[in-house]
Design a protein around this motif. Structure first.
Motif, PDB file in Angstrom:
ATOM      1  N   GLY B 142       0.874  -1.192  -0.087  1.00 35.76           N
ATOM      2  CA  GLY B 142      -0.106  -0.002   0.049  1.00 35.76           C
ATOM      3  C   GLY B 142       0.718   1.115   0.117  1.00 35.76           C
ATOM      4  O   GLY B 142       2.025   1.076   0.363  1.00 35.76           O
ATOM      5  N   SER B 143       0.208   2.439  -0.457  1.00 37.23           N
ATOM      6  CA  SER B 143       1.049   3.409  -0.476  1.00 37.23           C
ATOM      7  C   SER B 143       1.343   4.504   0.745  1.00 37.23           C
ATOM      8  O   SER B 143       2.165   5.520   0.857  1.00 37.23           O
ATOM      9  CB  SER B 143       0.409   4.224  -1.651  1.00 37.23           C
ATOM     10  N   TYR B 144       0.452   3.948   1.784  1.00 37.19           N
ATOM     11  CA  TYR B 144       0.335   4.686   2.947  1.00 37.19           C
ATOM     12  C   TYR B 144       1.660   4.597   3.890  1.00 37.19           C
ATOM     13  O   TYR B 144       2.083   3.808   4.117  1.00 37.19           O
ATOM     14  CB  TYR B 144      -0.827   4.380   3.807  1.00 37.19           C
ATOM     15  N   ARG B 145       2.138   5.713   4.198  1.00 35.81           N
ATOM     16  CA  ARG B 145       3.362   5.703   5.291  1.00 35.81           C
ATOM     17  C   ARG B 145       3.079   6.778   6.234  1.00 35.81           C
ATOM     18  O   ARG B 145       3.353   7.855   5.922  1.00 35.81           O
ATOM     19  CB  ARG B 145       4.506   6.337   4.232  1.00 35.81           C
ATOM     20  N   PRO B 146       2.894   6.268   7.403  1.00 33.55           N
ATOM     21  CA  PRO B 146       2.561   6.953   8.522  1.00 33.55           C
ATOM     22  C   PRO B 146       3.951   7.387   9.220  1.00 33.55           C
ATOM     23  O   PRO B 146       5.129   7.185   8.651  1.00 33.55           O
ATOM     24  CB  PRO B 146       1.977   6.120   9.385  1.00 33.55           C
ATOM     25  N   PRO B 147       3.939   8.646  10.071  1.00 33.16           N
ATOM     26  CA  PRO B 147       4.919   8.960  10.475  1.00 33.16           C
ATOM     27  C   PRO B 147       5.897   8.039  11.279  1.00 33.16           C
ATOM     28  O   PRO B 147       5.317   7.072  11.727  1.00 33.16           O
ATOM     29  CB  PRO B 147       4.489   9.923  11.387  1.00 33.16           C
ATOM     30  N   LEU B 148       7.296   8.249  11.428  1.00 34.57           N
ATOM     31  CA  LEU B 148       8.025   7.345  12.198  1.00 34.57           C
ATOM     32  C   LEU B 148       7.396   6.573  13.382  1.00 34.57           C
ATOM     33  O   LEU B 148       7.418   5.354  13.417  1.00 34.57           O
ATOM     34  CB  LEU B 148       9.536   7.634  12.414  1.00 34.57           C
ATOM     35  N   SER B 230      -3.732  12.690  17.446  1.00 32.72           N
ATOM     36  CA  SER B 230      -2.355  13.690  17.338  1.00 32.72           C
ATOM     37  C   SER B 230      -2.472  14.315  18.540  1.00 32.72           C
ATOM     38  O   SER B 230      -3.216  14.361  19.494  1.00 32.72           O
ATOM     39  CB  SER B 230      -2.942  14.648  16.112  1.00 32.72           C
ATOM     40  N   GLY B 231      -1.240  14.993  18.579  1.00 37.82           N
ATOM     41  CA  GLY B 231      -1.205  15.999  19.825  1.00 37.82           C
ATOM     42  C   GLY B 231       0.215  15.264  20.820  1.00 37.82           C
ATOM     43  O   GLY B 231       0.734  14.164  20.393  1.00 37.82           O
ATOM     44  N   VAL B 232       0.159  15.550  22.033  1.00 38.33           N
ATOM     45  CA  VAL B 232       1.244  15.120  22.957  1.00 38.33           C
ATOM     46  C   VAL B 232       0.907  14.101  23.651  1.00 38.33           C
ATOM     47  O   VAL B 232       1.005  12.764  23.760  1.00 38.33           O
ATOM     48  CB  VAL B 232       1.840  16.275  23.593  1.00 38.33           C
ATOM     49  N   LEU B 233      -0.403  14.131  24.557  1.00 39.07           N
ATOM     50  CA  LEU B 233      -0.870  13.171  25.522  1.00 39.07           C
ATOM     51  C   LEU B 233      -1.686  12.090  24.882  1.00 39.07           C
ATOM     52  O   LEU B 233      -1.603  11.234  25.175  1.00 39.07           O
ATOM     53  CB  LEU B 233      -2.017  14.244  26.419  1.00 39.07           C
ATOM     54  N   LYS B 234      -2.456  12.627  23.591  1.00 38.42           N
ATOM     55  CA  LYS B 234      -3.134  11.489  23.125  1.00 38.42           C
ATOM     56  C   LYS B 234      -2.614   9.993  22.795  1.00 38.42           C
ATOM     57  O   LYS B 234      -2.923   9.083  23.094  1.00 38.42           O
ATOM     58  CB  LYS B 234      -4.209  11.999  21.968  1.00 38.42           C
ATOM     59  N   PRO B 235      -1.320  10.294  22.073  1.00 44.30           N
ATOM     60  CA  PRO B 235      -0.466   9.132  21.750  1.00 44.30           C
ATOM     61  C   PRO B 235      -0.212   8.380  23.040  1.00 44.30           C
ATOM     62  O   PRO B 235      -0.288   7.127  22.759  1.00 44.30           O
ATOM     63  CB  PRO B 235       0.706   9.755  21.011  1.00 44.30           C
TER      64      PRO B 235
END
Lengths: 123, 256
Positions: B142-148, B230-235
């Motif tokens: 698939g072409s989807y590349r999420p952030p590292l 997204s965000g800091v706390l959510k991950p």
């Protein structure tokens, strides 16, 4: 403990117990959630009026002073009560979710859709 | 209400495409998607014109006019009076499907990132006997590349879930799925998470003896590409929740 301390302790626990019972009587505190509070109130009365018991417990758990025992048990009780509240809260969350879903399903199942032509947003 | 009445309700909302009683329900959970929900519903309906499926948009307490847009596009709309979360919205769809006797559900996101052209691939796998078909963005290149960082997290949780499931799960977070009636019955339970059904749910599914299959799907660019995590706390919360849920999977015995 000085007599003043004892009188204050007994009076405080009696008032606490009375407030709890009164709240239950007026149905401001529901019986099913009152159990831990009634136990707390009763234990407070017993401990404040029966000094020998608290001394015995202090020796039993290896604490140095009677106050430590009191604080320890107070903390444990509060901990238990908040865990109990969290379980109640979790149950309520599930119930609210269920009700909201049921409401949405019923509303979608009813034919309360707007008449054709009422919505001209479609481009 | 019967399926016929539902189909009639949809007909009355959009007389252009008559919908016959069908056994497939497309469930689209939507939260503040007024700009996109209309086109998604229309694309799905034209894609499924031959199959004559029902389309249910679950409006999860949106503050914009998501409900109206979806209804105008010809979908049946179930509206949550309050915001319950993505998983709860999906579950409303499942329960609606069970209540009205639909045999299967196809679920997709409302932001238009799931290409309706892949619907057929999902349904074919369902017809072949699977209970849960997950549309994977990664299967077969698939072409989807999420952030590292997200890629690392996905790899770790995916590995654990794959171990539980006894099969390789390449995309456990995918919201593009097809479900059989057995899977719907399994999800009609408080065990279904109200926030984000994820690798833990798929692990439960596989351990419960339901047949789990992945098929490759194409992803379209999400117009503003904002992730739910997204965000800091959510991950951080996500990592905690997934670790806990996955750790509990073998400790729970799921009853049907």
């Amino acid at each position: 403990m000085t007599p003043t301390q004892r009188i204050f302790a007994v009076a405080a626990s009696l008032v606490t117990f009375a407030v709890i019972i009164e709240l239950i009587r007026r149905r401001k505190l529901r019986e099913e959630y009152a159990f831990l509070w009634v136990v707390t109130g009763a234990v407070m009365i017993v401990l404040s009026s029966w000094y020998g018991l608290i001394e015995g417990i202090t020796r039993l758990i290896g604490a140095v002073t009677v106050t430590t025992t009191l604080f320890l048990f107070a903390l444990l009780f509060l901990l238990l009560i908040s865990v109990h509240f969290t379980t109640v809260l979790s149950r309520l969350t599930v119930q609210v979710r269920r009700l909201t879903q049921e409401l949405a399903i019923l509303q979608a199942s009813r034919r309360d859709l707007p008449a054709p032509g009422e919505h001209d947003r479609e481009r | 209400m019967t399926q016929g009445a539902l189909a009639k309700a949809q007909e009355s909302a959009a007389p252009v495409a008559p919908v016959a009683p069908s056994r497939l329900l497309v469930v689209i959970p939507a939260y503040n998607e007024a700009n996109r929900i209309g086109s998604v519903v229309r694309k799905v309906r034209s894609q499924l014109a031959a199959r004559a499926a029902g389309v249910l948009v679950v409006d999860d307490g949106s503050s914009d006019c998501t409900s109206e847009e979806a209804r105008a596009a010809g979908a049946t709309v179930a509206t949550h009076p309050v915001n319950l979360g993505y998983g709860a919205a999906l579950q409303t769809g499942y329960r609606f499907a069970l209540r009205h006797g639909f045999a299967s559900v196809l679920q997709m996101d409302a932001d238009g990132q799931h290409d309706p052209a892949s619907i057929c691939a999902l349904l074919d796998a369902l017809d072949a006997g699977a209970d849960v078909v997950v549309g994977s963005r990664f299967l077969h290149g698939g072409s989807y590349r999420p952030p590292l960082l997200r890629r690392i997290g996905m790899a770790i949780f995916g590995r654990i879930a794959s171990y539980y499931a006894g099969m390789k799960l390449t995309d456990p977070t995918s919201g593009y799925q097809a479900l059989s009636a057995r899977a719907l019955a399994f999800y009609d339970h408080d065990r279904y998470p109200p926030d984000y059904p994820d690798a833990d749910v798929l692990s439960m599914v596989a351990r419960h003896g339901l047949r789990l299959v992945e098929v490759p799907v194409r992803m379209l660019e999400s117009p503003d590409g904002k992730s739910m995590h997204s965000g800091v706390l959510k991950p951080l919360y996500y990592i905690f929740r997934m670790s806990l849920a996955l750790a509990l999977v073998p400790l729970r015995r799921e009853r049907p």
